[in-house]
Design a protein around this motif. Sequence first.
Motif, PDB file in Angstrom:
ATOM      1  N   LYS A  47     -37.853 -73.983  34.782  1.00 27.00           N
ATOM      2  CA  LYS A  47     -36.712 -74.730  35.299  1.00 27.00           C
ATOM      3  C   LYS A  47     -37.173 -76.077  35.830  1.00 27.00           C
ATOM      4  O   LYS A  47     -38.123 -76.156  36.609  1.00 27.00           O
ATOM      5  CB  LYS A  47     -36.021 -73.917  36.397  1.00 27.00           C
ATOM      6  N   LYS A 103     -35.386 -77.347  39.874  1.00 32.20           N
ATOM      7  CA  LYS A 103     -35.468 -76.460  41.041  1.00 32.20           C
ATOM      8  C   LYS A 103     -35.944 -77.235  42.262  1.00 32.20           C
ATOM      9  O   LYS A 103     -36.605 -78.270  42.162  1.00 32.20           O
ATOM     10  CB  LYS A 103     -36.412 -75.299  40.754  1.00 32.20           C
ATOM     11  N   ASP A 132     -35.378 -72.928  46.155  1.00 33.33           N
ATOM     12  CA  ASP A 132     -34.979 -72.049  45.067  1.00 33.33           C
ATOM     13  C   ASP A 132     -36.031 -70.966  44.839  1.00 33.33           C
ATOM     14  O   ASP A 132     -37.182 -71.072  45.279  1.00 33.33           O
ATOM     15  CB  ASP A 132     -34.786 -72.846  43.775  1.00 33.33           C
TER      16      ASP A 132
END
Length: 705
Positions: A649, A652, A656
């Motif tokens: 990802k 983030k 997170d």
Amino acid sequence: MSFDNIKGAAAAVNAVTNSLSLTALPNPEMDISLISNFQSEEEVTGKSVEKDEPEASLSLDNPTLETMTENLKEGGKKRIPNPGSSNSVLEILTVLGTSIKSETYRSSREVRNILDAGILNNRHIAVSIVSTKITLFSKAAIGAIRRLVHYYPSASLDAEHIELSSPYTLIAHCLKDLESFCAEVHETDATKAPNSTTVEDDVPSTPTCNKDTVEHLGILIDFVKEHVFKHKIEEEEKRHAQSLCTFRMLWLLFKPGDTVYVESGGRQVAYVVQSVQVDDSIMAPDRRRYDPYTITVWNLAFDGTFVRRANLKVYISHFEGERSITSLKVFPSTFLDQKDNCETRRKLEASGEKWYGLLRGAQMYYNGHIMSPSKGTLVGRVYIDSSSYYSQHGNGPDVGEVDDIGEGLAKCPCEQCHGRRPHPPVQFPWGKYDFLDPDVTESLVDEESPHGARHRYLICEGFVYGFVLKSKKWEKLDIECLLPPQPNLKAMESLVMPEDRKVMIKALVEKFSRVNHGKGSSKSWGADFIQNKGEECIAEFTGRALLSLTCGDIGTDEVVIEQRLSEWFRLAEKWGAVMLLDEADVFLERRQISDLKRNSLVSDFEVTMRAKKYILSQHALNEMEWNGREIRNIFQTAVALAEYRFSRKTDKTEFDGPVLDQQDFEQVCNMTQEFKQYLTNIRGNDEEERAGAHNDRFDDRVSGQ
């Protein structure tokens, strides 16, 4: 006696000894020794030297040169009593060879007849100089030499008296330092009492000298310059300026502690000079051939645990005329450094840095000739691990036996010396060149080194031992042929399988191959997820070594299988390798009552695997009735997918974290069901039915009840 008169007397002595060497003897039968004792004038007369007199003077204790005879018995010589007085500065022993026939049982009367007939002036007896030796008694001069000369292993500088053999290499190598030392007389020394410099004096950080030191060193220096070296050193240094040398003065190139290049396998390797063994009669004017030089050097080598110093002896045979210095087997590094603008030096420093880094272990790509006895060329992946090679093939090489710290010293048990060497004295210049642990000392750069910050890299050896992953053999590898591996990170994409399954494999690979930051190694694991090309793809994806094993590597004897398998697992764990057990079904076949040996083999294999926990159990994949173990495996795989997705990802934040959702479980369950169905299709029945058919267990569903 004035200084000029004494110089004249010494010159006369030199003329006499030179006149005795006109006839060369290939095999002298008897030696005679001429002893000359040098003292300062103050010691001879007991009076102080007047201020208008020269500060240094010398006299001959016996200007007629007392002669003694000694028989050669099987190559040995009778020891001559020391005729020097307690006030002697130095003593010079000149051994002359004669043509008198040697006899083991010569009577004292025969010896007297020979002496009465004369030797030196007897035209029937040929005489030649065999060797000369200086014994230095002056404590002031000895103390000064110890302060100036920090490394000269061939001379016993810690002894009460210093003995120097022709051609007096120590004096020649340190001549400029000794002369500069005498010239820099500090005013603070004027108030010191005579002979204040003694053997027991502490070594100061900056050497100082007094009147006695200057006087006694002057006697030594004047003698060797005027009656031994003459103009030979100046003439040879002129040749050095043109990169030329002669055999007779070749020793002048090799001062202990200097860095040299040694030709090895067509390339230059850097070493440090420890000593040079010289023919004692090298300076005799009547010799035509001389014994070869033996030059002892050392560099840094690995013994399997530590980097230590290792010896090498280089021999240079006699040659006529002049020769280019850089054409010798060994020569001072400065001559090539000036010629190629230090290109060779920088190359060796970079090679040494690579060598030292690889002692911790690494996967590399090799392209070149191997240095093992088998020779040949190798192209492919290797794993460098010299310590494992030495542990598997007995003790490491014989390094660390460089005997240059001092004579008669016991080995020190401290943490620095490990009970394997004497403790280095304060002045010893190579204390930082021993017992280097690659896992502790990350860099060999030393900004305070007088030899250069990267000198330790310069003198590293040029090979390592590596495990060839394809042939599964250990080889001695050239450090210059090792290159960083170039893993194919896109190899996984070439697999023919659904994309979601590739993602799951990547997640599992990443989960089980995370680096253990404690030692830099990786968590142990191995898996044969996909037939044929899968294992290579996993290794390429992770950038790890692939250790592919077959039954031949593991063995089929239950006595040795555990030992071999444990050793392979140890290497795989240490290297963080992907380990493929090809043909593992041989070890996992169902036990049979009629074959106890096979049952033992399978049992040993499974026990070792469970104890090591190196692979995922295939039994867990075969039983899909959603028991506790399967639920745990599915849950862990789903977590791995979530963590993998989160690691990819890009948007983030620090707040997170991975999120486990339904799609992760569905993906794992789908693949599990597909695998179960695949096994059922190829075998015609499922796990329960196969178990019932073999009477391994009884289920209602299998029996139809």
